[in-house]
Design a protein around this motif. Sequence first.
Motif, PDB file in Angstrom:
ATOM      1  N   GLN A  87       0.829  -1.198   0.000  1.00 30.55           N
ATOM      2  CA  GLN A  87       0.000   0.000   0.000  1.00 30.55           C
ATOM      3  C   GLN A  87       0.866   1.251   0.000  1.00 30.55           C
ATOM      4  N   GLU A  88       1.979   1.211   0.751  1.00 26.17           N
ATOM      5  CA  GLU A  88       2.882   2.357   0.773  1.00 26.17           C
ATOM      6  C   GLU A  88       3.481   2.591  -0.615  1.00 26.17           C
ATOM      7  N   ILE A  89       3.893   1.496  -1.265  1.00 26.43           N
ATOM      8  CA  ILE A  89       4.438   1.608  -2.618  1.00 26.43           C
ATOM      9  C   ILE A  89       3.374   2.130  -3.559  1.00 26.43           C
ATOM     10  N   LYS A  90       2.159   1.591  -3.418  1.00 26.45           N
ATOM     11  CA  LYS A  90       1.052   2.032  -4.268  1.00 26.45           C
ATOM     12  C   LYS A  90       0.788   3.514  -4.062  1.00 26.45           C
ATOM     13  N   ASP A  91       0.839   3.948  -2.787  1.00 29.11           N
ATOM     14  CA  ASP A  91       0.605   5.352  -2.492  1.00 29.11           C
ATOM     15  C   ASP A  91       1.648   6.238  -3.167  1.00 29.11           C
ATOM     16  N   VAL A  92       2.911   5.784  -3.130  1.00 28.17           N
ATOM     17  CA  VAL A  92       3.981   6.565  -3.742  1.00 28.17           C
ATOM     18  C   VAL A  92       3.828   6.602  -5.251  1.00 28.17           C
ATOM     19  N   VAL A  93       3.500   5.457  -5.855  1.00 27.15           N
ATOM     20  CA  VAL A  93       3.452   5.340  -7.310  1.00 27.15           C
ATOM     21  C   VAL A  93       2.167   5.909  -7.884  1.00 27.15           C
ATOM     22  N   TYR A  94       1.061   5.688  -7.207  1.00 33.18           N
ATOM     23  CA  TYR A  94      -0.247   5.968  -7.811  1.00 33.18           C
ATOM     24  C   TYR A  94      -1.014   7.138  -7.211  1.00 33.18           C
ATOM     25  N   ILE A  95      -0.587   7.665  -6.069  1.00 31.53           N
ATOM     26  CA  ILE A  95      -1.368   8.718  -5.420  1.00 31.53           C
ATOM     27  C   ILE A  95      -0.576  10.011  -5.359  1.00 31.53           C
ATOM     28  N   ASP A  96      -1.199  11.102  -5.779  1.00 31.24           N
ATOM     29  CA  ASP A  96      -0.596  12.417  -5.715  1.00 31.24           C
ATOM     30  C   ASP A  96      -0.550  12.874  -4.257  1.00 31.24           C
ATOM     31  N   ASN A  97       0.636  13.224  -3.777  1.00 33.49           N
ATOM     32  CA  ASN A  97       0.785  13.509  -2.347  1.00 33.49           C
ATOM     33  C   ASN A  97       0.297  14.888  -1.940  1.00 33.49           C
ATOM     34  N   GLN A  98      -0.100  15.715  -2.911  1.00 32.43           N
ATOM     35  CA  GLN A  98      -0.684  17.015  -2.581  1.00 32.43           C
ATOM     36  C   GLN A  98      -2.195  16.935  -2.398  1.00 32.43           C
ATOM     37  N   TYR A 106      -2.175   5.446 -12.421  1.00 29.50           N
ATOM     38  CA  TYR A 106      -3.228   4.580 -11.878  1.00 29.50           C
ATOM     39  C   TYR A 106      -4.431   4.546 -12.807  1.00 29.50           C
ATOM     40  N   LEU A 107      -4.779   5.692 -13.386  1.00 28.04           N
ATOM     41  CA  LEU A 107      -5.889   5.745 -14.348  1.00 28.04           C
ATOM     42  C   LEU A 107      -5.663   4.749 -15.483  1.00 28.04           C
ATOM     43  N   SER A 108      -4.466   4.757 -16.035  1.00 29.58           N
ATOM     44  CA  SER A 108      -4.154   3.853 -17.140  1.00 29.58           C
ATOM     45  C   SER A 108      -4.213   2.397 -16.705  1.00 29.58           C
ATOM     46  N   GLU A 109      -3.592   2.093 -15.551  1.00 28.10           N
ATOM     47  CA  GLU A 109      -3.549   0.701 -15.094  1.00 28.10           C
ATOM     48  C   GLU A 109      -4.944   0.192 -14.776  1.00 28.10           C
ATOM     49  N   ARG A 110      -5.756   1.043 -14.128  1.00 25.57           N
ATOM     50  CA  ARG A 110      -7.099   0.595 -13.739  1.00 25.57           C
ATOM     51  C   ARG A 110      -7.944   0.261 -14.953  1.00 25.57           C
ATOM     52  N   TYR A 111      -7.975   1.159 -15.936  1.00 19.49           N
ATOM     53  CA  TYR A 111      -8.893   0.951 -17.044  1.00 19.49           C
ATOM     54  C   TYR A 111      -8.349  -0.001 -18.110  1.00 19.49           C
ATOM     55  N   MET A 112      -7.052  -0.249 -18.088  1.00 20.13           N
ATOM     56  CA  MET A 112      -6.556  -1.320 -18.949  1.00 20.13           C
ATOM     57  C   MET A 112      -7.070  -2.658 -18.447  1.00 20.13           C
ATOM     58  N   LYS A 113      -7.331  -2.767 -17.119  1.00 17.48           N
ATOM     59  CA  LYS A 113      -7.865  -4.000 -16.543  1.00 17.48           C
ATOM     60  C   LYS A 113      -9.384  -4.028 -16.578  1.00 17.48           C
ATOM     61  N   GLU A 114     -10.016  -2.843 -16.523  1.00 18.05           N
ATOM     62  CA  GLU A 114     -11.469  -2.764 -16.454  1.00 18.05           C
ATOM     63  C   GLU A 114     -11.988  -1.950 -17.634  1.00 18.05           C
ATOM     64  N   LYS A 115     -11.683  -2.412 -18.843  1.00 19.60           N
ATOM     65  CA  LYS A 115     -11.984  -1.643 -20.043  1.00 19.60           C
ATOM     66  C   LYS A 115     -13.464  -1.312 -20.182  1.00 19.60           C
ATOM     67  N   SER A 116     -14.305  -2.265 -19.851  1.00 19.21           N
ATOM     68  CA  SER A 116     -15.733  -2.077 -20.094  1.00 19.21           C
ATOM     69  C   SER A 116     -16.299  -0.908 -19.297  1.00 19.21           C
ATOM     70  N   GLU A 117     -15.760  -0.677 -18.094  1.00 16.59           N
ATOM     71  CA  GLU A 117     -16.330   0.357 -17.230  1.00 16.59           C
ATOM     72  C   GLU A 117     -16.170   1.737 -17.843  1.00 16.59           C
ATOM     73  N   PHE A 118     -14.993   2.039 -18.356  1.00 16.47           N
ATOM     74  CA  PHE A 118     -14.762   3.370 -18.901  1.00 16.47           C
ATOM     75  C   PHE A 118     -15.273   3.493 -20.326  1.00 16.47           C
ATOM     76  N   LEU A 119     -15.371   2.384 -21.024  1.00 15.83           N
ATOM     77  CA  LEU A 119     -15.742   2.434 -22.427  1.00 15.83           C
ATOM     78  C   LEU A 119     -17.241   2.290 -22.655  1.00 15.83           C
ATOM     79  N   ASN A 120     -18.039   2.218 -21.592  1.00 15.81           N
ATOM     80  CA  ASN A 120     -19.468   2.125 -21.837  1.00 15.81           C
ATOM     81  C   ASN A 120     -19.967   3.432 -22.409  1.00 15.81           C
TER      82      ASN A 120
END
Length: 509
Positions: A87-98, A106-120
Motif C-alpha cells: 500500500q505504501e508503494i502504491k501510495d507513492v506510485v499511484y497517489i498524488d501527495n498534494q 493509476y488511471l491507465s492501469e485501472r482501465y486497462m484491466k477494467e476496459k468495459s467500465e470506462f468504455l461504456n
Amino acid sequence: TLTPFQWYGIFTLLITTRRGTYEFNPVLEVSIPITENGVKVCVYYVMYSFEDTQIFLKNVSYVIWGLYLVILVAMIFLLIVIYNRNQEIKDVVYIDNQTFFYNRAYLSERYMKEKSEFLNSKSKGALFVIRNLRRMDLLVDREALDQQIRDFAKVLRDDSGSQEIYRYAVDAFLVVYHNDEVESITASIENVFKHVHVDWDLKVGIIEKDEAMKNFKDIMNSVEVADLTLRGDLEGKYILMNKQISDEIIHLQRIEHDLRRLSSAGFGEELHIEFQPQIDAIDHRVVGFESLTRWVHPELGYISPHLIYRIAEGTDFERTLTRWVIVETVNFMKDMYLRGLYDIKVSFNASVSVIKQPRFAHNLIEILAHDNINPRNIVVEITETKYDDESEIFSENIKLIREAGIGIAIDDDGRGYSSIARLRDLDITIVKIDKAFVDDIGVDNRFITNILSMVKEMDLKIVAEGVENESQKQWLVENGSFVIQGYYYSKPMKQDAAIDYIIDFNKGE
C-alpha cells in the motif's frame, strides 16, 4: 528373583498384550511367559496405566496446536506487513501527495484491466486545466501555492458531482462521470468555478465517448487532445469537444499507423532531420546544433514534431525512432569532422521512457565509439514530461552517460524549473529556456527572470530557444543567457546547408 537367562527369555519370547481396566481406569495388560529348560515356570504380568500416556499426548497436542497458532499469527503478521508495504508503494506510485487523488499512471492501469467500465456508452470526462499554474509556481510562495492546490482539490471533491477524480498532470485534473448527462455536468462545472482562486486561469473540456473511440488508448488520446486544446486560445470557461476530438483521434490513428509502417520500412523514407544552430551571442560563433525531426506526410502534409513524439511515446517503435535520430545525428557529426569542424556540440531529444530502457546508455556509447565521435560533442535533451516515472535504470543510464562525457540538457516548458533538487539529482549540464518564456520578454519578465536566477545559482549553462528578435536577444545577453537558438539567427536546415552555415557564420566573426 529372575536369573539373567530368564530375563533374556522375557525379551526373546512373544509378548501378549490386551486392554483392560483397573479400579475403573484404563490400563494396558502385558503378560510374558517365563520358562526354564523349556518348561514354563511362571508368567511375568505387568499393568501400565494409560493415564500418564494420555496426559503426555494431550500435552503434546497442546504444544503442536500452540506451534500452529504461533505460525499462523506470524504468517498473518507477515501478510499484514507485506500488504501495508504494498500500500505504501502504491501510495507513492499511484497517489498524488498534494491532493491525494489517484494519478495518470493509476488511471491507465485501472482501465486497462477494467476496459468495459470506462468504455461504456454513457462515460464522460471533464478535464480541468489550470493554464497559468506553472507560471504561478515561479512567482507565488510554494507553501501558499500548495495550499491553493489543496483547496482546489477540495472544491472538486465537493462540487464536481463525481467521486472519481485523477490528477492527470501537474496542472490538469480529470473528473470521470459514468451516468451523468451533459447538462448536469456543466451545472457541476459552474459550481466549481464559483470557488476557484481568483488568480487562476481555469478552462474545462467535456469529453464524450463516441464511435471513434474504439479502445482505451483512444480515450487517453481524447484527453490529450482536450489538454492541448484547452492550453490554446479559447473563449469561455468550458467547451464540449466531441466532434473535434473524434476527428483528431482518426487523424492520430492514421499517423500512428504510418509511423509503425515506417518503423519497419525505414523512417528515412518520409522523415528527415534538420539542424538548428545555437549561437554564442558574445563570441558570435556557432557553438552547437539541435537535431529536429521533420515529417512531410504525402497525404496529411506537415506533421508537428511534438505530435510525432507524443504518438511514439510508450510504443514499440519509439526506440527505433530515437535510434534513427541518433544515427542521423552521428552522420551529421561525421560530416562536420570531415570538414575540420571538431568543436561543435549537437543535441538530440530522447524521452524518459526511452532513456530508462536497460541498454540505452550502452548502445549510445557504442554507436559513438564505432564512428569515432567524441562523446563531449553530444548532448541528450530530456523533456520533463514524465519525471514521475523515474526508475533506478533511468538514473543508472544518466550516470553512465555523464561518466562517458556526454552532456545532459533539460528541455522543459516550465514545469520543473522550480525544482532545483531535481535538476541537481539529474546531474544535467544545460537548461533550455522554452520559447513560451522568451515570448514574455518585454511583456512580463518576472517568469524568465526567476528561471534564469535559479539556473545561474546552480552554475549551469543556459540555451534560450525561440528567440525571434533583437530585443529578446539583447535582454537575454544582458541577463546572462549567452547561447541563443531561434529564427533570429536561423531556421532549422538540412545537413549540407547547416555545415555551410557554420563556415560562413564563423568567418564573419
